[in-house]
Design a protein around this motif. Structure first.
Motif, PDB file in Angstrom:
ATOM      1  N   LEU A   1      21.772  -0.492  12.776  1.00 43.90           N
ATOM      2  CA  LEU A   1      21.302  -0.599  14.083  1.00 43.90           C
ATOM      3  C   LEU A   1      20.054  -1.035  14.084  1.00 43.90           C
ATOM      4  O   LEU A   1      19.308  -0.775  13.259  1.00 43.90           O
ATOM      5  N   THR A   2      20.002  -2.197  15.043  1.00 41.72           N
ATOM      6  CA  THR A   2      18.392  -2.530  15.284  1.00 41.72           C
ATOM      7  C   THR A   2      17.786  -2.072  16.681  1.00 41.72           C
ATOM      8  O   THR A   2      18.672  -1.814  17.721  1.00 41.72           O
ATOM      9  N   LEU A   3      16.756  -1.528  16.477  1.00 42.30           N
ATOM     10  CA  LEU A   3      16.193  -0.932  17.478  1.00 42.30           C
ATOM     11  C   LEU A   3      14.698  -0.857  17.433  1.00 42.30           C
ATOM     12  O   LEU A   3      14.241  -1.176  16.393  1.00 42.30           O
ATOM     13  N   GLY A   4      14.094  -0.923  18.668  1.00 37.81           N
ATOM     14  CA  GLY A   4      12.450  -1.006  18.832  1.00 37.81           C
ATOM     15  C   GLY A   4      11.924   0.347  18.942  1.00 37.81           C
ATOM     16  O   GLY A   4      12.484   1.326  19.427  1.00 37.81           O
ATOM     17  N   LEU A   5      10.899   0.570  18.169  1.00 41.37           N
ATOM     18  CA  LEU A   5      10.231   2.051  18.147  1.00 41.37           C
ATOM     19  C   LEU A   5       8.882   1.640  18.692  1.00 41.37           C
ATOM     20  O   LEU A   5       7.977   0.926  18.104  1.00 41.37           O
ATOM     21  N   ARG A   6       8.484   2.373  19.893  1.00 41.40           N
ATOM     22  CA  ARG A   6       7.111   2.257  20.466  1.00 41.40           C
ATOM     23  C   ARG A   6       6.194   3.121  20.012  1.00 41.40           C
ATOM     24  O   ARG A   6       6.432   4.386  20.088  1.00 41.40           O
ATOM     25  N   ALA A   7       5.045   2.604  19.551  1.00 44.47           N
ATOM     26  CA  ALA A   7       4.277   3.390  18.630  1.00 44.47           C
ATOM     27  C   ALA A   7       2.590   3.050  19.462  1.00 44.47           C
ATOM     28  O   ALA A   7       2.497   2.077  19.801  1.00 44.47           O
ATOM     29  N   ASP A   8       1.715   4.227  19.589  1.00 48.68           N
ATOM     30  CA  ASP A   8       0.491   3.955  20.007  1.00 48.68           C
ATOM     31  C   ASP A   8      -0.131   2.507  19.325  1.00 48.68           C
ATOM     32  O   ASP A   8      -1.071   2.073  20.136  1.00 48.68           O
ATOM     33  N   ARG A   9      -0.178   2.631  18.152  1.00 50.27           N
ATOM     34  CA  ARG A   9      -0.731   1.531  17.364  1.00 50.27           C
ATOM     35  C   ARG A   9      -0.053   1.473  15.939  1.00 50.27           C
ATOM     36  O   ARG A   9       0.631   2.405  15.341  1.00 50.27           O
ATOM     37  N   VAL A  10      -0.241   0.303  15.262  1.00 45.04           N
ATOM     38  CA  VAL A  10       0.145  -0.194  13.796  1.00 45.04           C
ATOM     39  C   VAL A  10      -0.726  -0.411  13.085  1.00 45.04           C
ATOM     40  O   VAL A  10      -1.721  -1.416  13.459  1.00 45.04           O
ATOM     41  N   PHE A  11      -1.151   0.397  11.798  1.00 44.79           N
ATOM     42  CA  PHE A  11      -2.281   0.217  10.978  1.00 44.79           C
ATOM     43  C   PHE A  11      -2.173  -0.862  10.289  1.00 44.79           C
ATOM     44  O   PHE A  11      -2.702  -1.651  10.224  1.00 44.79           O
ATOM     45  N   GLU A  12      -1.333  -0.738   9.317  1.00 45.35           N
ATOM     46  CA  GLU A  12      -1.128  -1.793   8.035  1.00 45.35           C
ATOM     47  C   GLU A  12       0.321  -1.377   7.271  1.00 45.35           C
ATOM     48  O   GLU A  12       0.841  -0.472   7.433  1.00 45.35           O
ATOM     49  N   VAL A  13       0.544  -2.258   6.246  1.00 39.93           N
ATOM     50  CA  VAL A  13       1.482  -2.191   5.359  1.00 39.93           C
ATOM     51  C   VAL A  13       0.749  -1.698   4.168  1.00 39.93           C
ATOM     52  O   VAL A  13      -0.255  -2.305   3.630  1.00 39.93           O
ATOM     53  N   THR A  14       1.083  -0.472   3.518  1.00 42.36           N
ATOM     54  CA  THR A  14       0.372  -0.201   2.302  1.00 42.36           C
ATOM     55  C   THR A  14       1.268   0.587   1.335  1.00 42.36           C
ATOM     56  O   THR A  14       2.277   1.087   1.584  1.00 42.36           O
ATOM     57  N   VAL A  15       0.819   1.051   0.456  1.00 42.87           N
ATOM     58  CA  VAL A  15       1.279   2.082  -0.544  1.00 42.87           C
ATOM     59  C   VAL A  15       0.555   3.429  -0.394  1.00 42.87           C
ATOM     60  O   VAL A  15      -0.654   3.266   0.025  1.00 42.87           O
ATOM     61  N   LEU A  16       0.993   4.506  -0.774  1.00 43.84           N
ATOM     62  CA  LEU A  16       0.385   5.602  -0.420  1.00 43.84           C
ATOM     63  C   LEU A  16      -0.333   6.094  -1.747  1.00 43.84           C
ATOM     64  O   LEU A  16      -0.144   5.537  -2.694  1.00 43.84           O
ATOM     65  N   ASP A  17      -1.219   7.070  -1.473  1.00 42.65           N
ATOM     66  CA  ASP A  17      -2.029   7.237  -2.791  1.00 42.65           C
ATOM     67  C   ASP A  17      -1.496   7.895  -3.852  1.00 42.65           C
ATOM     68  O   ASP A  17      -1.710   7.756  -5.084  1.00 42.65           O
ATOM     69  N   HIS A  18      -0.061   8.415  -3.755  1.00 44.48           N
ATOM     70  CA  HIS A  18       0.769   8.983  -4.938  1.00 44.48           C
ATOM     71  C   HIS A  18       2.142   8.156  -4.637  1.00 44.48           C
ATOM     72  O   HIS A  18       2.573   8.183  -3.567  1.00 44.48           O
ATOM     73  N   GLU A  19       2.767   8.185  -5.892  1.00 48.72           N
ATOM     74  CA  GLU A  19       3.931   7.774  -5.694  1.00 48.72           C
ATOM     75  C   GLU A  19       5.121   8.592  -5.167  1.00 48.72           C
ATOM     76  O   GLU A  19       6.083   7.989  -4.436  1.00 48.72           O
ATOM     77  N   THR A  20       4.750  10.006  -5.259  1.00 46.88           N
ATOM     78  CA  THR A  20       5.650  10.753  -4.859  1.00 46.88           C
ATOM     79  C   THR A  20       5.414  11.469  -3.535  1.00 46.88           C
ATOM     80  O   THR A  20       4.052  11.764  -3.477  1.00 46.88           O
ATOM     81  N   LEU A  21       6.068  11.836  -2.784  1.00 49.95           N
ATOM     82  CA  LEU A  21       6.110  12.546  -1.728  1.00 49.95           C
ATOM     83  C   LEU A  21       6.072  14.081  -1.690  1.00 49.95           C
ATOM     84  O   LEU A  21       6.965  14.500  -2.556  1.00 49.95           O
ATOM     85  N   ASP A  22       5.215  14.977  -0.999  1.00 54.46           N
ATOM     86  CA  ASP A  22       5.260  16.334  -1.058  1.00 54.46           C
ATOM     87  C   ASP A  22       6.544  16.557   0.118  1.00 54.46           C
ATOM     88  O   ASP A  22       6.779  15.734   1.009  1.00 54.46           O
ATOM     89  N   PRO A  23       7.374  17.541  -0.122  1.00 54.68           N
ATOM     90  CA  PRO A  23       8.377  18.080   0.849  1.00 54.68           C
ATOM     91  C   PRO A  23       7.807  18.346   2.172  1.00 54.68           C
ATOM     92  O   PRO A  23       6.524  18.940   2.187  1.00 54.68           O
ATOM     93  N   PRO A  24       8.359  18.385   3.150  1.00 56.22           N
ATOM     94  CA  PRO A  24       8.038  19.070   4.546  1.00 56.22           C
ATOM     95  C   PRO A  24       7.671  20.539   4.318  1.00 56.22           C
ATOM     96  O   PRO A  24       8.240  21.367   3.513  1.00 56.22           O
ATOM     97  N   PRO A  25       6.636  20.948   4.858  1.00 56.41           N
ATOM     98  CA  PRO A  25       6.317  22.662   4.695  1.00 56.41           C
ATOM     99  C   PRO A  25       7.691  23.435   5.128  1.00 56.41           C
ATOM    100  O   PRO A  25       8.271  23.213   5.883  1.00 56.41           O
TER     101      PRO A  25
END
Length: 154
Positions: free
Chosen positions: A88-112
């Motif tokens: 599906l193609t869809l648009g998502l309205r956001a307040d702002r877009v910052f950047e394209v980036t990598v995160l500080d660590h390769e792995t993500l923590d799970p949700p709490p």
């Protein structure tokens, strides 16, 4: 050396969210949205993207946040996600877009683990960027089952 995943970071209220760059087709300035009768509250309507009608969802309302007026920083992030019946193609309205980036660590923590099933529905994981938490959204789960007007990626 393994290539690190890249993300587009988005701001909604004071929070920072991220979408995998592989899902982002383009980022547009806010533009008029054609409203649809009896649409769900988070479905703002449709926009024209090079001749294709693209439904636009409000990320604030999709995440259960309060509405906010558009500003000069408001953007529509056009995404290709896996829906129930295909891409599906869809648009998502956001307040702002910052950047394209990598995160500080390769792995993500799970949700709490506060409530069983809560984070599994919308959060792929929690990362950090410059010391701040970044919530990586599971866009397929968050948006893939939203009832939308018939629109598919080409």
């Amino acid at each position: 050396m393994a290539e690190q995943a890249q993300y587009v970071t988005l701001g909604v209220a004071e929070e920072i969210f991220a979408a995998p760059v592989t899902k982002v087709l383009e980022i547009l300035d806010m533009r008029p949205v054609a409203r649809l009768p009896r649409a769900p509250a988070n479905l703002l309507g449709m926009i024209d993207v090079r001749g294709e009608g693209v439904p636009v969802l409000d990320l604030r309302l999709t995440l259960g946040m309060e509405t906010a007026p558009d500003t000069e920083n408001t953007r529509i992030v056009v995404l290709a996600i896996n829906g129930q019946d295909g891409i599906l193609t869809l648009g998502l309205r956001a307040d702002r877009v910052f950047e394209v980036t990598v995160l500080d660590h390769e792995t993500l923590d799970p949700p709490p683990p506060i409530s069983a099933g809560w984070g599994d529905q919308v959060i792929e994981g929690i990362g950090r960027r410059n010391g701040e938490f970044v919530t990586v959204l599971d866009l397929d789960r968050l948006l893939g089952s939203t009832p939308l007007p018939a629109t598919r990626a080409a």
